[in-house]
Design a protein around this motif. Structure first.
Motif, PDB file in Angstrom:
ATOM      1  N   LEU A 159      -0.886  -0.885  -4.414  1.00  0.00           N
ATOM      2  CA  LEU A 159      -2.233  -0.408  -4.096  1.00  0.00           C
ATOM      3  C   LEU A 159      -2.129   1.036  -3.619  1.00  0.00           C
ATOM      4  O   LEU A 159      -1.785   1.294  -2.459  1.00  0.00           O
ATOM      5  CB  LEU A 159      -2.861  -1.282  -3.002  1.00  0.00           C
ATOM      6  N   PRO A 160      -2.399   2.009  -4.494  1.00  0.00           N
ATOM      7  CA  PRO A 160      -2.259   3.416  -4.092  1.00  0.00           C
ATOM      8  C   PRO A 160      -3.402   3.849  -3.166  1.00  0.00           C
ATOM      9  O   PRO A 160      -4.566   3.510  -3.380  1.00  0.00           O
ATOM     10  CB  PRO A 160      -2.331   4.182  -5.419  1.00  0.00           C
ATOM     11  N   ALA A 161      -3.032   4.605  -2.127  1.00  0.00           N
ATOM     12  CA  ALA A 161      -4.013   5.217  -1.222  1.00  0.00           C
ATOM     13  C   ALA A 161      -3.624   6.684  -1.102  1.00  0.00           C
ATOM     14  O   ALA A 161      -2.505   7.002  -0.688  1.00  0.00           O
ATOM     15  CB  ALA A 161      -4.001   4.533   0.133  1.00  0.00           C
ATOM     16  N   ARG A 162      -4.529   7.577  -1.503  1.00  0.00           N
ATOM     17  CA  ARG A 162      -4.163   8.984  -1.667  1.00  0.00           C
ATOM     18  C   ARG A 162      -4.654   9.878  -0.517  1.00  0.00           C
ATOM     19  O   ARG A 162      -5.840   9.910  -0.211  1.00  0.00           O
ATOM     20  CB  ARG A 162      -4.731   9.531  -2.975  1.00  0.00           C
ATOM     21  N   PHE A 163      -3.700  10.590   0.092  1.00  0.00           N
ATOM     22  CA  PHE A 163      -4.058  11.676   0.999  1.00  0.00           C
ATOM     23  C   PHE A 163      -4.399  12.935   0.198  1.00  0.00           C
ATOM     24  O   PHE A 163      -5.189  13.768   0.630  1.00  0.00           O
ATOM     25  CB  PHE A 163      -2.894  11.998   1.943  1.00  0.00           C
TER      26      PHE A 163
ATOM     27  N   GLY B 123      -6.316   2.336 -10.442  1.00  0.00           N
ATOM     28  CA  GLY B 123      -7.324   2.506  -9.408  1.00  0.00           C
ATOM     29  C   GLY B 123      -6.683   2.794  -8.065  1.00  0.00           C
ATOM     30  O   GLY B 123      -5.670   2.196  -7.691  1.00  0.00           O
ATOM     31  N   TYR B 124      -7.253   3.726  -7.327  1.00  0.00           N
ATOM     32  CA  TYR B 124      -6.708   4.089  -6.027  1.00  0.00           C
ATOM     33  C   TYR B 124      -7.842   4.283  -5.034  1.00  0.00           C
ATOM     34  O   TYR B 124      -9.021   4.370  -5.389  1.00  0.00           O
ATOM     35  CB  TYR B 124      -5.864   5.366  -6.122  1.00  0.00           C
ATOM     36  N   ILE B 125      -7.463   4.349  -3.751  1.00  0.00           N
ATOM     37  CA  ILE B 125      -8.404   4.620  -2.672  1.00  0.00           C
ATOM     38  C   ILE B 125      -8.136   6.022  -2.151  1.00  0.00           C
ATOM     39  O   ILE B 125      -6.991   6.364  -1.832  1.00  0.00           O
ATOM     40  CB  ILE B 125      -8.247   3.598  -1.526  1.00  0.00           C
ATOM     41  N   SER B 126      -9.164   6.833  -2.081  1.00  0.00           N
ATOM     42  CA  SER B 126      -9.029   8.165  -1.489  1.00  0.00           C
ATOM     43  C   SER B 126      -9.143   8.054   0.023  1.00  0.00           C
ATOM     44  O   SER B 126     -10.031   7.366   0.548  1.00  0.00           O
ATOM     45  CB  SER B 126     -10.116   9.095  -2.026  1.00  0.00           C
ATOM     46  N   LEU B 127      -8.240   8.734   0.734  1.00  0.00           N
ATOM     47  CA  LEU B 127      -8.258   8.695   2.190  1.00  0.00           C
ATOM     48  C   LEU B 127      -9.015   9.871   2.796  1.00  0.00           C
ATOM     49  O   LEU B 127      -9.089   9.989   4.016  1.00  0.00           O
ATOM     50  CB  LEU B 127      -6.816   8.666   2.720  1.00  0.00           C
ATOM     51  N   LYS B 128      -9.567  10.703   1.930  1.00  0.00           N
ATOM     52  CA  LYS B 128     -10.385  11.807   2.437  1.00  0.00           C
ATOM     53  C   LYS B 128     -11.656  11.230   3.057  1.00  0.00           C
ATOM     54  O   LYS B 128     -12.386  10.484   2.418  1.00  0.00           O
ATOM     55  CB  LYS B 128     -10.728  12.775   1.308  1.00  0.00           C
ATOM     56  N   ASN B 129     -11.881  11.545   4.294  1.00  0.00           N
ATOM     57  CA  ASN B 129     -13.060  11.077   5.034  1.00  0.00           C
ATOM     58  C   ASN B 129     -13.094   9.555   5.182  1.00  0.00           C
ATOM     59  O   ASN B 129     -14.162   8.968   5.377  1.00  0.00           O
ATOM     60  CB  ASN B 129     -14.353  11.544   4.341  1.00  0.00           C
ATOM     61  N   ARG B 130     -11.933   8.920   5.098  1.00  0.00           N
ATOM     62  CA  ARG B 130     -11.871   7.466   5.302  1.00  0.00           C
ATOM     63  C   ARG B 130     -10.984   7.198   6.525  1.00  0.00           C
ATOM     64  O   ARG B 130      -9.839   7.620   6.576  1.00  0.00           O
ATOM     65  CB  ARG B 130     -11.294   6.761   4.072  1.00  0.00           C
TER      66      ARG B 130
ATOM     67  N   VAL C 193       0.866  -1.175   0.000  1.00  0.00           N
ATOM     68  CA  VAL C 193       0.000   0.000   0.000  1.00  0.00           C
ATOM     69  C   VAL C 193       0.899   1.220   0.000  1.00  0.00           C
ATOM     70  O   VAL C 193       1.706   1.417   0.914  1.00  0.00           O
ATOM     71  CB  VAL C 193      -0.939   0.020   1.217  1.00  0.00           C
ATOM     72  N   LEU C 194       0.786   2.014  -1.046  1.00  0.00           N
ATOM     73  CA  LEU C 194       1.590   3.215  -1.213  1.00  0.00           C
ATOM     74  C   LEU C 194       0.735   4.414  -0.799  1.00  0.00           C
ATOM     75  O   LEU C 194      -0.250   4.733  -1.468  1.00  0.00           O
ATOM     76  CB  LEU C 194       2.063   3.334  -2.662  1.00  0.00           C
ATOM     77  N   PHE C 195       1.101   5.053   0.311  1.00  0.00           N
ATOM     78  CA  PHE C 195       0.338   6.188   0.831  1.00  0.00           C
ATOM     79  C   PHE C 195       0.844   7.468   0.168  1.00  0.00           C
ATOM     80  O   PHE C 195       1.883   8.013   0.545  1.00  0.00           O
ATOM     81  CB  PHE C 195       0.478   6.272   2.348  1.00  0.00           C
ATOM     82  N   ILE C 196       0.114   7.920  -0.839  1.00  0.00           N
ATOM     83  CA  ILE C 196       0.538   9.061  -1.647  1.00  0.00           C
ATOM     84  C   ILE C 196       0.188  10.376  -0.952  1.00  0.00           C
ATOM     85  O   ILE C 196      -0.943  10.586  -0.508  1.00  0.00           O
ATOM     86  CB  ILE C 196      -0.131   9.015  -3.027  1.00  0.00           C
TER      87      ILE C 196
ATOM     88  N   GLU D   5     -11.363   1.742   8.343  1.00  0.00           N
ATOM     89  CA  GLU D   5     -12.055   1.480   7.081  1.00  0.00           C
ATOM     90  C   GLU D   5     -11.073   1.048   6.001  1.00  0.00           C
ATOM     91  O   GLU D   5     -11.368   0.148   5.200  1.00  0.00           O
ATOM     92  CB  GLU D   5     -12.831   2.727   6.643  1.00  0.00           C
ATOM     93  N   LEU D   6      -9.895   1.681   5.971  1.00  0.00           N
ATOM     94  CA  LEU D   6      -8.888   1.274   4.989  1.00  0.00           C
ATOM     95  C   LEU D   6      -8.395  -0.136   5.300  1.00  0.00           C
ATOM     96  O   LEU D   6      -8.206  -0.953   4.384  1.00  0.00           O
ATOM     97  CB  LEU D   6      -7.712   2.247   4.984  1.00  0.00           C
ATOM     98  N   ALA D   7      -8.194  -0.445   6.568  1.00  0.00           N
ATOM     99  CA  ALA D   7      -7.749  -1.780   6.954  1.00  0.00           C
ATOM    100  C   ALA D   7      -8.754  -2.842   6.504  1.00  0.00           C
ATOM    101  O   ALA D   7      -8.366  -3.931   6.062  1.00  0.00           O
ATOM    102  CB  ALA D   7      -7.527  -1.847   8.464  1.00  0.00           C
ATOM    103  N   ILE D   8     -10.025  -2.543   6.599  1.00  0.00           N
ATOM    104  CA  ILE D   8     -11.064  -3.483   6.160  1.00  0.00           C
ATOM    105  C   ILE D   8     -10.970  -3.704   4.654  1.00  0.00           C
ATOM    106  O   ILE D   8     -11.110  -4.832   4.157  1.00  0.00           O
ATOM    107  CB  ILE D   8     -12.461  -2.966   6.557  1.00  0.00           C
ATOM    108  N   LEU D   9     -10.718  -2.642   3.896  1.00  0.00           N
ATOM    109  CA  LEU D   9     -10.562  -2.773   2.442  1.00  0.00           C
ATOM    110  C   LEU D   9      -9.355  -3.660   2.099  1.00  0.00           C
ATOM    111  O   LEU D   9      -9.418  -4.493   1.187  1.00  0.00           O
ATOM    112  CB  LEU D   9     -10.397  -1.396   1.808  1.00  0.00           C
TER     113      LEU D   9
END
Length: 326
Positions: A101-105, A118-125, A68-71, A129-133
């Motif tokens: 797996l990109p996760a964007r701040f 495809g990435y996951i937005s961390l805004k309001n997450r 998981v790459l926290f951008i 919740e990210l751990a569950i994903l």
């Protein structure tokens, strides 16, 4: 039948230090779910003395199923994060598969990470919740490899192994009869005593981080947090005059003091102390509210007085330092 490659870690986390507060909560949540995660603070003993350039290259290129790459804007400016990124991109290129797996701040552009990925937005997450994903992503792999070997599926029933703690004093003498407790985040625990060789042995059946508590009536308390029991350890403790420590499960006695005490966790994460045939702070009403690492005076019916300091309290397990007054 399709067989799965074995990995040391289910997921590795790559992030900038400025985002550590969020990422650490993700790592803790993954660990609680039984997922084997590479997070640097979980690996301090393992990283100690290693050539980090080579070792981290190996982690991010071949030892984790996913990274998981926290951008963030901070990530792009760091030397080590970019080293990690290059390693994981080399793996992704070789396998032509979804490994990163990109996760964007924020919307920062990272070299080699296409906007079409495809990435996951961390805004309001939340971190949970990210751990569950991430957990769901790994469970999907379980389905793909259900006829082969699956690390995640055996995570909570892994082959048991022996973890040993050796306890010595400042003169390198073996410390016998020290009580040792390993307590997990969910408050389950393992307990034992050091033997004639100063060794305390534990059978580890689940992959968890533990807080290690060590107590002895002639030595001060010792505590290690977030310890990964992958390798045996040696602990050095120093004797202090008229001081000792004890671990109490629900209720118990302080050496040299008649009567029993019972620490209690109250709503709002507050702590109280009940004492049977013991006066607290000269005889104040009970239960007596206390704080961790703050001394309390106790006196029994024989006039024996000690100063007690609660060092750790979780579930029903308390680690206590005590100092006898002459």
């Amino acid at each position: 039948m399709m067989k799965e490659k074995r990995y040391e870690y289910d997921v590795a986390l790559s992030f900038a230090g400025e985002n550590r507060a969020y990422v650490e909560k993700v790592a803790d949540s993954l660990q609680d779910k039984g997922i084997n995660v590479f997070y640097d603070l979980f690996e301090e003993a393992n990283l100690w003395g290693k050539n980090l350039y080579d070792y981290l290259s190996e982690i991010y290129q071949s030892k984790a199923r996913y990274t998981v790459l926290f951008i963030s804007s901070f990530y792009n400016k760091k030397l080590w994060t970019n080293h990690e990124r290059v390693s994981m991109q080399a793996r992704a290129f070789q396998e032509s598969s979804e490994y990163i797996l990109p996760a964007r701040f924020d919307d920062t552009e990272i070299p080699g990470i296409l906007k079409t990925i495809g990435y996951i937005s961390l805004k309001n997450r939340t971190p949970e919740e990210l751990a569950i994903l991430i957990e769901n992503k790994l469970k999907k792999d379980q389905t793909l490899f259900k006829n082969g070997w699956s690390k995640l599926s055996t995570m909570m029933n892994a082959k048991p192994f022996i973890f040993t703690i050796k306890i010595v004093n400042e003169n390198n003498e073996l410390v016998k009869h020290a009580k040792v407790v390993l307590i997990a985040n969910n408050s389950t625990y393992l307990e034992g005593f050091s033997d004639e060789d100063g060794l305390a042995h534990f059978v580890i059946r689940t992959r968890k981080l533990y807080t290690v508590l060590i107590a002895h009536e002639r030595y001060p308390a010792v505590i290690f947090k977030k310890m990964n029991p992958k390798e045996d350890i040696e602990v050095n403790i120093e004797k202090t005059n008229d001081a000792g420590s004890v671990i109490i499960n629900t209720s118990g006695q302080i050496p040299g003091l008649s009567g029993k005490i019972e620490p209690v966790l109250k709503p709002g994460n507050r702590f109280s102390l009940l004492a049977d045939n013991i006066a607290i702070e000269g005889g104040v009403d009970q239960p007596y509210d206390f704080e961790l690492n703050k001394s309390i005076s106790l006196e029994d019916n024989g006039g024996n007085i000690i100063h007690l300091t609660m060092r750790f309290f979780q579930g029903r397990i308390a680690l206590i330092d005590f100092h006898k007054l002459k």
